[in-house]
Scaffold this active site. Structure first.
Site, mmCIF file in Angstrom:
data_model
loop_
_atom_site.group_PDB
_atom_site.id
_atom_site.type_symbol
_atom_site.label_atom_id
_atom_site.label_comp_id
_atom_site.label_asym_id
_atom_site.label_seq_id
_atom_site.Cartn_x
_atom_site.Cartn_y
_atom_site.Cartn_z
ATOM 1 N N ASP A 191 1.622 -1.280 4.769
ATOM 2 C CA ASP A 191 1.223 -0.023 5.708
ATOM 3 C C ASP A 191 -0.186 0.113 5.546
ATOM 4 O O ASP A 191 -0.601 0.989 4.213
ATOM 5 C CB ASP A 191 2.254 1.007 5.022
ATOM 6 C CG ASP A 191 2.060 2.142 5.842
ATOM 7 O OD1 ASP A 191 1.685 2.045 6.985
ATOM 8 O OD2 ASP A 191 2.367 3.150 5.298
ATOM 9 N N CYS A 222 0.905 -1.081 -0.016
ATOM 10 C CA CYS A 222 0.108 -0.060 -0.118
ATOM 11 C C CYS A 222 0.903 1.040 -0.051
ATOM 12 O O CYS A 222 1.135 1.885 1.216
ATOM 13 C CB CYS A 222 -1.016 -0.088 1.206
ATOM 14 S SG CYS A 222 -1.821 -1.641 1.504
ATOM 15 N N CYS A 243 -1.004 3.911 11.022
ATOM 16 C CA CYS A 243 -0.845 5.159 11.743
ATOM 17 C C CYS A 243 -2.131 5.240 12.582
ATOM 18 O O CYS A 243 -2.673 6.321 12.655
ATOM 19 C CB CYS A 243 -0.642 6.415 10.939
ATOM 20 S SG CYS A 243 -1.881 6.510 9.499
ATOM 21 N N ALA A 283 1.662 4.156 -1.625
ATOM 22 C CA ALA A 283 1.626 5.702 -1.947
ATOM 23 C C ALA A 283 1.549 6.362 -0.779
ATOM 24 O O ALA A 283 0.869 6.012 0.282
ATOM 25 C CB ALA A 283 0.253 6.105 -2.726
ATOM 26 N N PRO A 284 2.078 7.758 -0.362
ATOM 27 C CA PRO A 284 2.705 8.328 -1.644
ATOM 28 C C PRO A 284 4.204 7.978 -1.847
ATOM 29 O O PRO A 284 4.687 8.457 -2.648
ATOM 30 C CB PRO A 284 2.535 9.846 -1.201
ATOM 31 C CG PRO A 284 2.745 9.654 0.465
ATOM 32 C CD PRO A 284 2.019 8.328 0.840
#
Length: 446
Positions: A325, A256, A378, A258-259
């Site tokens: 992530d 996953c 996060c 990006a960015p």
């Protein structure tokens, strides 16, 4: 310099009100709402006002609404402007009367000259009565800390001892930390380079590639940024790539991506012989990965695809390392993205958890026997973190918890969750909030 018919600051207040209204009314992110201002001369001021207003919106808006007879009858851009002006009165160093004057002109810039009297009256009352208005709002913890009640409840349930500190950290201003490309420089050498440019900074002892600036600045002013020597990345986020324990010649999947911040870090660690595939479901954001890699002078296979459907991008050869992530509630990075407090809902969490588990299970099918998988978010909520990993371990018996290369505690104040480790926003390490779990595939899974 040409004279303007508007009071100083009025255009910035109007632009910030439009952005705040776009977040509140349309549900767009602050970044999307501010995207049209890239070339505006006052973009830094508009951005600061917008993010500050969003940070304190759930405290300020109720106080302003208390001064309106019929809040719902006031056009949403004007209500947003009143809250923006209230933020400037309460949280900036501007003279309150000057803010009111600028806000009245901003109403005209918003195309609502008939609302100037309302704005003037409401904001003058706010200036005069704000202590008592905010005292009433502050009677309740969610409003006092400008958080939605559901989030306060979930944080208090998950982290009862740390809840007040987390809420306070969410309303703070995050540090600007950069990651130094270790193949081209090191943290101490970069601090010395910054000092020669009269920029104060210091290395972070527990994060070997991290340097924190004492004052944030535009990346265009950072030595080495354009050349790819450094990248802006929170010190907590810089833990993901080392945890994956990559070596040159390995096949690596950034699931996953990006960015592209972690993609770039992985490539810096892989250096020669990198074989990395970066996947993201959002085709527009895939462009950000490519932009990032061009600046870093690194190459990878970059694909727009849904990692939950490996057949759309995978050639069937297993990856020895996979970083997941995962998309999440982002409750660990509210201090950087205060709009999260306004955009997230309690019922978003089950959908995030379901998607996270589906991504992990797809990643397991692509992981080589003996391979390593790092799961990170996060988020600071267990339902997206250790509970998801526990469900994965129950569903995929060939997966097991792996030791972390850096030991059980990654950073000062990191919390052992039994399964994985949690960094809390603004805790001893000063990072954003991140969760990490290291897993390994113990059998072929057949």
């Amino acid at each position: 310099m040409a004279r303007t018919p508007w009071a100083p600051g009025a255009p910035a207040l109007a632009a910030a009100a439009r952005a705040v209204d776009e977040v509140i009314r349309c549900g767009h992110s602050a970044e999307a709402a501010l995207s049209s201002l890239v070339n505006a001369p006052d973009r830094a001021a508009v951005r600061a006002i917008t993010l500050g207003t969003l940070r304190w919106y759930l405290r300020l808006a109720p106080a302003v609404d208390g001064l309106l007879k019929h809040p719902s009858g006031v056009a949403s851009p004007i209500r947003a402007l009143l809250t923006v002006a209230a933020h400037q009165v309460e949280y900036s160093r501007n003279v309150a009367e000057a803010t009111v004057h600028a806000a009245v002109d901003a109403v005209r810039l918003l195309g609502a000259p008939g609302a100037t009297g309302l704005a003037n009256a409401v904001l003058r009352r706010f200036v005069a009565e704000r202590a008592s208005l905010l005292a009433r709002v502050d009677a309740q913890l969610p409003a006092r800390t400008a958080h939605p009640a559901w989030l306060v409840e979930q944080v208090a349930a998950a982290w009862p001892g740390q809840c007040p500190a987390i809420l306070a950290a969410n309303n703070g201003h995050p540090p600007m930390t950069v990651r130094v490309d270790a193949s081209r420089s090191d943290a101490r050498a970069y601090v010395a380079e910054l000092a020669r440019a009269e920029i104060d900074a210091y290395p972070i002892q527990w994060a070997p590639y991290a340097v924190t600036l004492n004052r944030p600045m535009a990346v265009s002013c950072l030595p080495g940024f354009a050349e790819g020597t450094v990248s802006v990345q929170d010190a907590g986020a810089q833990l993901a790539a080392p945890l994956l324990d990559v070596h040159g010649g390995m096949r690596v999947l950034d699931a996953c991506a990006a960015p592209g911040g972690k993609t770039g870090h992985l490539l810096e660690l892989l250096s020669e012989g990198a074989d990395l595939t970066a996947v993201d479901i959002d085709a527009d954001r895939v462009g950000l990965i490519e932009d990032n890699l061009r600046r870093l002078r690194r190459t990878a296979r970059v694909v727009a695809a849904d990692v939950r459907d490996p057949d759309t991008f995978w050639d069937g050869r297993p990856f020895e390392r996979i970083l997941v992530d995962a998309p999440c509630s982002s409750t660990g990075v509210i201090r950087r993205h205060p709009d999260i407090k306004l955009l997230r809902r309690a019922d978003d969490m089950p959908a995030f958890a379901a998607a996270q588990l589906a991504i992990l299970r797809a990643a397991v099918t692509m992981l080589a026997p003996g391979g390593r998988l790092v799961y990170s978010t996060c988020s600071i909520l267990a339902g997206e973190n250790q509970e998801v990993v526990t469900r994965l371990l129950a569903a995929e018996p060939q997966m097991a918890v792996a030791a972390m290369p850096e030991g059980p505690r990654l950073a000062p104040g990191a919390v052992d969750c039994g399964v994985g480790v949690q960094l809390l926003p603004g805790a001893e390490a000063g990072t954003d909030g991140f969760y990490y779990a290291c897993l390994e595939k113990t059998t072929a899974g057949t």
